[in-house]
Design a protein around this motif. Sequence first.
Motif, PDB file in Angstrom:
ATOM      1  N   ARG A   1       0.845  -1.198   0.000  1.00 51.89           N
ATOM      2  CA  ARG A   1       0.000   0.000   0.000  1.00 51.89           C
ATOM      3  C   ARG A   1       0.879   1.247   0.000  1.00 51.89           C
ATOM      4  N   GLY A   2       0.316   2.317  -0.530  1.00 50.76           N
ATOM      5  CA  GLY A   2       1.017   3.593  -0.548  1.00 50.76           C
ATOM      6  C   GLY A   2       0.421   4.489  -1.609  1.00 50.76           C
ATOM      7  N   SER A   3       0.657   5.780  -1.464  1.00 46.71           N
ATOM      8  CA  SER A   3       0.130   6.736  -2.436  1.00 46.71           C
ATOM      9  C   SER A   3       1.171   7.816  -2.693  1.00 46.71           C
ATOM     10  N   ILE A   4       1.405   8.085  -3.966  1.00 49.51           N
ATOM     11  CA  ILE A   4       2.352   9.115  -4.387  1.00 49.51           C
ATOM     12  C   ILE A   4       1.598  10.108  -5.259  1.00 49.51           C
ATOM     13  N   VAL A   5       1.723  11.382  -4.927  1.00 51.06           N
ATOM     14  CA  VAL A   5       1.088  12.437  -5.714  1.00 51.06           C
ATOM     15  C   VAL A   5       2.141  13.475  -6.060  1.00 51.06           C
TER      16      VAL A   5
ATOM     17  N   GLY B   1       2.052  -0.012  -9.326  1.00 50.24           N
ATOM     18  CA  GLY B   1       0.624  -0.267  -9.150  1.00 50.24           C
ATOM     19  C   GLY B   1       0.277  -1.703  -8.811  1.00 50.24           C
ATOM     20  N   PRO B   2       0.880  -2.686  -9.476  1.00 49.97           N
ATOM     21  CA  PRO B   2       0.547  -4.082  -9.165  1.00 49.97           C
ATOM     22  C   PRO B   2       0.856  -4.471  -7.720  1.00 49.97           C
ATOM     23  N   SER B   3       1.692  -3.683  -7.045  1.00 52.31           N
ATOM     24  CA  SER B   3       2.046  -3.962  -5.647  1.00 52.31           C
ATOM     25  C   SER B   3       1.218  -3.138  -4.668  1.00 52.31           C
ATOM     26  N   GLY B   4       0.201  -2.446  -5.168  1.00 51.74           N
ATOM     27  CA  GLY B   4      -0.680  -1.711  -4.276  1.00 51.74           C
ATOM     28  C   GLY B   4      -0.335  -0.259  -4.068  1.00 51.74           C
ATOM     29  N   VAL B   5       0.616   0.268  -4.840  1.00 58.00           N
ATOM     30  CA  VAL B   5       1.004   1.668  -4.706  1.00 58.00           C
ATOM     31  C   VAL B   5       0.367   2.465  -5.840  1.00 58.00           C
TER      32      VAL B   5
END
Length: 245
Positions: free
Chosen positions: A128-132, A168-172
């Motif tokens: 999980r994680g989010s990058i903007v 993305g495939p790893s949840g990020v």
Amino acid sequence: MSTTRTALVTGATAGIGRAVALQLASDGIHVIAHGRDPERGALLVEEITARGGTARFVTADLADADEVLALAEDAGEVEILVNNAGVYAFTTTPDTTPDSFDRQFAVNTRAPFLLVGALAPAMARRGRGSIVTITSTAATSPAPIGGAYGASKAAVELLTRSWATEFGPSGVRVNGVSPGPVRTAGTTAMLGEHVEVLGRANVRGRIGEPEEIAHVVRFLVDEASAYINGTVVVASGGELSSMPA
């Protein structure tokens, strides 16, 4: 075990970055606020704390690759990365010096690249994680000045989409926000009382506020946007040129 998420926000002591830091902290996210001015950093942390949030300040020159990597190491394992810091020089091509060109690409493109490279793998391992990344409408709207700035932002928009496919495939999730003209200390210093003129080029007929961009960032790091990945959200008030006659 604490469930508090941690966010690293670059360029957090002014303008859009400051608004993002305040927004995330108000939602219970621990903020690591990056900047170059310790005094402004201390004031930001004090304001976040007074509002009931938590934050700490770190300084780094993002034009220096070693300092960028040191910033990533200092931040440690974060769940959210907001690449906001940027520099610009609205000059013609002949008037853009090699040093100016290199600095714009170092801060606007290389620094986000290095931070993602250093921080995204741990996000991927956790699933999980989010990058903007804050880009700019200059990335897609050619102009007779500021070509180097626009190119640096166009490059990071492509990287944003590439990272989305890589992690993305790893949840990020990796997304961007492309603001139009926004009222910041930089735009006010550049245009003074004429800053409102910038807003006449969009459908809303006004300049944007940093808090409006921060709300978009907050949405993109929230689970409410879980199905959004590899997207650059344009927050420009609506381009007049795109409207039917």
